[in-house]
Design a protein around this motif. Sequence first.
Motif, PDB file in Angstrom:
ATOM      1  N   ALA A 124       0.762  -1.096  -0.053  1.00  0.00           N
ATOM      2  CA  ALA A 124      -0.157   0.032   0.101  1.00  0.00           C
ATOM      3  C   ALA A 124       0.834   1.366  -0.093  1.00  0.00           C
ATOM      4  CB  ALA A 124      -0.849  -0.001   1.039  1.00  0.00           C
ATOM      5  N   SER A 125       2.100   1.301   0.388  1.00  0.00           N
ATOM      6  CA  SER A 125       2.896   2.277   0.620  1.00  0.00           C
ATOM      7  C   SER A 125       4.227   1.950   0.151  1.00  0.00           C
ATOM      8  CB  SER A 125       3.016   2.884   2.113  1.00  0.00           C
ATOM      9  OG  SER A 125       3.618   2.068   2.798  1.00  0.00           O
ATOM     10  N   GLY A 126       5.106   3.263  -0.282  1.00  0.00           N
ATOM     11  CA  GLY A 126       6.528   2.855  -0.621  1.00  0.00           C
ATOM     12  C   GLY A 126       6.957   2.354   0.483  1.00  0.00           C
ATOM     13  N   ARG A 127       6.760   2.776   1.725  1.00  0.00           N
ATOM     14  CA  ARG A 127       7.447   2.411   2.804  1.00  0.00           C
ATOM     15  C   ARG A 127       7.521   0.578   3.023  1.00  0.00           C
ATOM     16  NH1 ARG A 127       6.542   4.936   8.583  1.00  0.00           N
ATOM     17  NH2 ARG A 127       7.678   6.710   7.366  1.00  0.00           N
ATOM     18  N   ALA A 128       6.355   0.108   2.741  1.00  0.00           N
ATOM     19  CA  ALA A 128       6.262  -1.253   2.903  1.00  0.00           C
ATOM     20  C   ALA A 128       7.092  -1.795   1.744  1.00  0.00           C
ATOM     21  CB  ALA A 128       4.722  -1.782   2.680  1.00  0.00           C
ATOM     22  N   PHE A 129       7.099  -1.251   0.461  1.00  0.00           N
ATOM     23  CA  PHE A 129       7.888  -1.854  -0.636  1.00  0.00           C
ATOM     24  C   PHE A 129       9.201  -1.836  -0.287  1.00  0.00           C
ATOM     25  CE2 PHE A 129       9.611  -1.901  -4.947  1.00  0.00           C
ATOM     26  CZ  PHE A 129       9.059  -3.447  -5.181  1.00  0.00           C
ATOM     27  N   ALA A 130       9.925  -0.764   0.338  1.00  0.00           N
ATOM     28  CA  ALA A 130      11.096  -0.519   0.693  1.00  0.00           C
ATOM     29  C   ALA A 130      11.782  -1.535   1.541  1.00  0.00           C
ATOM     30  CB  ALA A 130      11.109   0.878   1.198  1.00  0.00           C
ATOM     31  N   MET A 131      10.789  -1.830   2.638  1.00  0.00           N
ATOM     32  CA  MET A 131      11.148  -2.924   3.663  1.00  0.00           C
ATOM     33  C   MET A 131      11.289  -4.336   3.059  1.00  0.00           C
ATOM     34  SD  MET A 131       8.701  -1.648   6.824  1.00  0.00           S
ATOM     35  CE  MET A 131       9.361  -3.165   7.745  1.00  0.00           C
ATOM     36  N   ALA A 132      10.375  -4.491   1.819  1.00  0.00           N
ATOM     37  CA  ALA A 132      10.492  -5.615   1.354  1.00  0.00           C
ATOM     38  C   ALA A 132      11.793  -6.097   0.472  1.00  0.00           C
ATOM     39  CB  ALA A 132       9.249  -5.944   0.518  1.00  0.00           C
ATOM     40  N   THR A 133      12.076  -4.795  -0.006  1.00  0.00           N
ATOM     41  CA  THR A 133      13.477  -4.739  -1.125  1.00  0.00           C
ATOM     42  C   THR A 133      14.609  -4.598  -0.239  1.00  0.00           C
ATOM     43  OG1 THR A 133      12.968  -2.599  -1.928  1.00  0.00           O
ATOM     44  CG2 THR A 133      11.995  -4.317  -3.042  1.00  0.00           C
ATOM     45  N   GLY A 134      14.581  -3.878   1.029  1.00  0.00           N
ATOM     46  CA  GLY A 134      15.877  -3.693   1.483  1.00  0.00           C
ATOM     47  C   GLY A 134      16.364  -2.256   0.931  1.00  0.00           C
ATOM     48  N   TRP A 135      15.478  -1.411   0.278  1.00  0.00           N
ATOM     49  CA  TRP A 135      15.930  -0.182  -0.199  1.00  0.00           C
ATOM     50  C   TRP A 135      15.520   0.839   0.777  1.00  0.00           C
ATOM     51  CZ3 TRP A 135      13.282  -0.909  -5.751  1.00  0.00           C
ATOM     52  CH2 TRP A 135      14.223  -1.950  -6.145  1.00  0.00           C
ATOM     53  N   ALA A 136      16.100   2.127   0.425  1.00  0.00           N
ATOM     54  CA  ALA A 136      15.653   3.202   1.064  1.00  0.00           C
ATOM     55  C   ALA A 136      14.101   3.610   0.611  1.00  0.00           C
ATOM     56  CB  ALA A 136      16.356   4.700   0.957  1.00  0.00           C
ATOM     57  N   GLU A 137      13.308   4.393   1.625  1.00  0.00           N
ATOM     58  CA  GLU A 137      12.029   4.438   1.061  1.00  0.00           C
ATOM     59  C   GLU A 137      12.101   5.525   0.117  1.00  0.00           C
ATOM     60  OE1 GLU A 137       7.751   6.627   2.818  1.00  0.00           O
ATOM     61  OE2 GLU A 137       9.530   5.827   4.187  1.00  0.00           O
TER      62      GLU A 137
END
Length: 284
Positions: free
Chosen positions: A26-39
Amino acid sequence: MSNQAQEAREALGARLRAFRKDAGFASGRAFAMATGWAESKVSRIENGKQNASEEDILLWCIKTNNQVHTQDLIATARHIDELWLEWRRQLQTGAEKRQSKALQVYAKTKVFRIWHPTVVWGTLQTAEYAAETFKQVVDYYEIPNDTEAAVAKRLERQRYLYEGNRIFNVLLGEQALYSNFGGPDVMKGQLDRLLAVMRLPRLSLGIIPRSAPVKIWPGNSFSMFDDRLVLVETYSAEFSVTQPREVDLYAKAFVLLKQSAVYGRGARELLLSASHHFDRQSRK
């Protein structure tokens, strides 16, 4: 960056954002956590502020279960890179390779429209003048010194002035006659070359006097190849324009620039005045 390149990058970002949302992030933050990237990286890619690398796209497609689109998106990203080519990347092995690439474009072109406000166009350069410009390129971008090979490739273009039925419409700013590459002797040789080639039947050489009223601001140099491609050079990069409405703008700019130019006897007088200037310089 050209508008076309930026629009393509934003479109790619929007497509990747849709993949993320459809996959339940739902958010860029959630995807960042899944990929290990910075938001912030997710946000920049989705909003067209940062190029997505091939590795980024591969991981994005894996995390959103869209592997079937991976190759298509990678091809899109590569095309964006081609629209904006940093000189450091183009010249990393020296200048000859870039000159060879230009020959391929020239071979396919029937009508050339060239605008150079401060430097003589490469195809009309003498070997000595070209060598001086390449020496500056080598020093500025800190690239391997292959000046001799690069000059040879640039001079190969000149055959197109004589082969086939190509039309060359060339505009130079008067400053191009005075921008001093290599000193008076090199400049006098270059000006003599321009006086000679302006007699060629398929070459139209116009010069815009320094004090001429202008219909449009001079802007960057650009080279138009038929109505399909415009190359624009800046200090950091070269970008290509292929979108028809943008190509039309450059064609319009060329028409307006031509209205300020002098041809024939007027151009010859400007060339002779510049040559006399360097005669005086050489006697000092």
